[in-house]
Design a protein around this motif. Structure first.
Motif, mmCIF file in Angstrom:
data_model
loop_
_atom_site.group_PDB
_atom_site.id
_atom_site.type_symbol
_atom_site.label_atom_id
_atom_site.label_comp_id
_atom_site.label_asym_id
_atom_site.label_seq_id
_atom_site.Cartn_x
_atom_site.Cartn_y
_atom_site.Cartn_z
ATOM 1 N N ALA A 38 0.798 -1.093 -0.062
ATOM 2 C CA ALA A 38 -0.016 -0.149 0.088
ATOM 3 C C ALA A 38 0.979 1.325 0.194
ATOM 4 O O ALA A 38 0.626 2.467 -0.622
ATOM 5 N N ARG A 39 1.892 1.190 0.751
ATOM 6 C CA ARG A 39 3.024 2.357 0.664
ATOM 7 C C ARG A 39 3.457 2.528 -0.815
ATOM 8 O O ARG A 39 3.624 3.732 -1.245
ATOM 9 N N ARG A 40 3.860 1.486 -1.390
ATOM 10 C CA ARG A 40 4.329 1.691 -2.766
ATOM 11 C C ARG A 40 3.270 2.137 -3.542
ATOM 12 O O ARG A 40 3.648 3.154 -4.513
ATOM 13 N N ALA A 41 1.965 1.704 -3.509
ATOM 14 C CA ALA A 41 0.797 2.307 -4.220
ATOM 15 C C ALA A 41 0.638 3.942 -3.993
ATOM 16 O O ALA A 41 0.397 4.686 -4.847
ATOM 17 N N VAL A 42 0.912 4.327 -3.014
ATOM 18 C CA VAL A 42 0.647 5.667 -2.629
ATOM 19 C C VAL A 42 2.002 6.375 -3.417
ATOM 20 O O VAL A 42 1.804 7.473 -3.697
ATOM 21 N N GLN B 17 -8.184 13.704 -9.810
ATOM 22 C CA GLN B 17 -8.274 12.379 -9.157
ATOM 23 C C GLN B 17 -7.155 11.765 -8.257
ATOM 24 O O GLN B 17 -7.221 11.186 -7.515
ATOM 25 N N PHE B 18 -5.982 12.106 -9.177
ATOM 26 C CA PHE B 18 -4.650 11.727 -8.315
ATOM 27 C C PHE B 18 -4.883 12.234 -6.755
ATOM 28 O O PHE B 18 -4.385 11.557 -5.873
ATOM 29 N N THR B 19 -5.016 13.481 -6.501
ATOM 30 C CA THR B 19 -5.074 14.091 -5.043
ATOM 31 C C THR B 19 -5.910 13.558 -4.154
ATOM 32 O O THR B 19 -5.869 12.875 -3.149
ATOM 33 N N ALA B 20 -7.356 13.083 -4.845
ATOM 34 C CA ALA B 20 -8.323 12.455 -4.160
ATOM 35 C C ALA B 20 -7.839 10.857 -3.684
ATOM 36 O O ALA B 20 -7.824 10.674 -2.639
ATOM 37 N N THR B 21 -7.307 10.431 -4.821
ATOM 38 C CA THR B 21 -6.924 9.011 -4.480
ATOM 39 C C THR B 21 -5.777 8.892 -3.399
ATOM 40 O O THR B 21 -5.567 8.035 -2.540
ATOM 41 N N ILE B 22 -4.861 10.002 -3.722
ATOM 42 C CA ILE B 22 -3.649 9.894 -2.574
ATOM 43 C C ILE B 22 -4.178 10.162 -1.362
ATOM 44 O O ILE B 22 -3.436 9.385 -0.372
ATOM 45 N N ASP B 23 -4.857 11.108 -1.106
ATOM 46 C CA ASP B 23 -5.514 11.454 0.161
ATOM 47 C C ASP B 23 -6.035 10.176 0.798
ATOM 48 O O ASP B 23 -5.979 9.826 2.166
ATOM 49 N N LYS B 24 -6.743 9.356 0.181
ATOM 50 C CA LYS B 24 -7.713 8.254 0.464
ATOM 51 C C LYS B 24 -6.737 7.056 0.977
ATOM 52 O O LYS B 24 -6.897 6.348 1.951
ATOM 53 N N LEU B 25 -5.703 6.808 -0.056
ATOM 54 C CA LEU B 25 -4.735 5.841 0.041
ATOM 55 C C LEU B 25 -3.980 6.064 1.404
ATOM 56 O O LEU B 25 -3.393 5.282 2.179
ATOM 57 N N LYS B 26 -3.342 7.540 1.686
ATOM 58 C CA LYS B 26 -2.704 7.776 2.790
ATOM 59 C C LYS B 26 -3.341 7.465 3.984
ATOM 60 O O LYS B 26 -2.789 6.948 5.184
ATOM 61 N N ALA B 27 -4.800 7.788 4.035
ATOM 62 C CA ALA B 27 -5.627 7.770 5.259
ATOM 63 C C ALA B 27 -5.407 6.160 5.480
ATOM 64 O O ALA B 27 -5.579 5.393 6.655
ATOM 65 N N VAL C 289 -3.291 3.834 4.730
ATOM 66 C CA VAL C 289 -1.883 3.350 5.138
ATOM 67 C C VAL C 289 -1.849 3.609 6.480
ATOM 68 O O VAL C 289 -1.141 2.837 7.512
ATOM 69 N N ARG C 290 -2.079 5.074 6.928
ATOM 70 C CA ARG C 290 -2.031 5.176 8.430
ATOM 71 C C ARG C 290 -2.762 4.464 9.173
ATOM 72 O O ARG C 290 -2.292 3.891 10.418
ATOM 73 N N ASN C 291 -3.975 4.101 8.858
ATOM 74 C CA ASN C 291 -4.724 3.332 9.683
ATOM 75 C C ASN C 291 -4.167 1.827 9.838
ATOM 76 O O ASN C 291 -4.364 1.121 10.747
ATOM 77 N N ARG D 9 -2.688 -0.305 12.841
ATOM 78 C CA ARG D 9 -3.253 -1.399 13.301
ATOM 79 C C ARG D 9 -2.142 -2.672 13.283
ATOM 80 O O ARG D 9 -2.061 -3.434 14.218
ATOM 81 N N LEU D 10 -1.184 -2.430 12.422
ATOM 82 C CA LEU D 10 0.036 -3.075 12.542
ATOM 83 C C LEU D 10 0.679 -3.231 13.811
ATOM 84 O O LEU D 10 1.319 -4.080 14.153
ATOM 85 N N GLN D 11 1.132 -1.880 14.146
ATOM 86 C CA GLN D 11 2.097 -1.654 15.062
ATOM 87 C C GLN D 11 1.170 -2.337 16.297
ATOM 88 O O GLN D 11 1.900 -2.664 17.397
ATOM 89 N N ALA D 12 -0.165 -1.844 16.520
ATOM 90 C CA ALA D 12 -0.855 -2.665 17.693
ATOM 91 C C ALA D 12 -0.852 -4.099 17.772
ATOM 92 O O ALA D 12 -0.511 -4.625 18.731
#
Length: 228
Positions: free
Chosen positions: A43-47, A110-120, A122-124, A128-131
């Motif tokens: 997912a990071r690579r996709a962003v 579209q890229f901006t919207a997709t990037i913002d969505k992907l970043k959210a 990935v952050r989530n 969860r992964l750290q937990a």
């Protein structure tokens, strides 16, 4: 009956599967976390790819804007010179570039919207992964602690209780042996003739068996009186 048999088989298979999962919960969790970490990395690579594509689109948009500005100046010059045909050809080129510019702007949005969505996402996912990773470390520590608890309270140290019980029984038996020996000694003393004679003499029945201190003093005083 056959249906009940199949249901029983499915139930036993489910129980076996659950038991297997429970026995291997920690390694199973570790593998699931590794798989999840791989997905998060993807997912990071996709962003990163989306951001790179957006930057590329921005560069293309800027280049189109420069070409449009230059072509407008040249089209105006053609109109001033009265070159209608050349000006029309330039206008068609401008229309094409403006369409490309509009498409580029939409792509950037579209890229901006997709990037913002992907970043959210990935952050989530990272949170969860750290937990999960913290939970895995705690689970492993708990499992090791439980193993130590079993080792301390296991069959090996359970013999401590048995040894303590054995020692307690040994002490009781030794005490009983000592008491028995003492009783036997007293009984032997009371049964033997010599022992009975000693008891009678000590009680004043008959001549004493041993010379007392008083007898010695009486004898010595008698000698003193005879000498005088």
């Amino acid at each position: 009956m056959f249906k009940q048999f199949l249901t029983l088989l499915r139930g036993r298979a489910y129980d076996a599967e659950q038991a297997f999962s429970d026995r291997n919960a920690v390694p199973l969790l570790s593998q699931q976390i590794r798989d999840a970490a791989g997905s998060v990395q993807a997912a990071r690579r996709a962003v990163a790819v989306a951001i790179a594509q957006n930057e590329q689109e921005k560069g293309q948009h800027a280049a189109i804007q420069i070409r449009i500005a230059d072509l407008e100046i040249r089209t105006l010059a053609a109109l001033e010179q009265g070159s209608e045909a050349l000006a029309r050809e330039a206008a068609e080129a401008l229309a094409y570039l403006e369409a490309e510019r509009d498409i580029s702007q939409k792509a950037q949005a579209q890229f901006t919207a997709t990037i913002d969505k992907l970043k959210a996402i990935v952050r989530n996912a990272e949170a969860r992964l750290q937990a999960l990773q913290r939970g895995e470390r705690l689970a492993r520590a708990t499992e090791e602690t439980q193993k130590l608890d079993l080792a301390v309270a296991g069959p090996g140290l359970a013999t401590l209780d048995e040894a303590e019980e054995t020692l307690a029984r040994l002490r009781i038996r030794q005490s009983q042996n000592e008491t028995t020996a003492s009783v036997l000694r007293n009984m032997e003393g009371s049964i033997r003739p010599a022992g009975i004679i000693e008891k009678l003499a000590n009680a004043g029945c008959g001549a004493p068996l041993r010379t007392s201190a008083d007898d010695v003093l009486v004898r010595l005083r008698g000698r003193m009186n005879s000498a005088a």
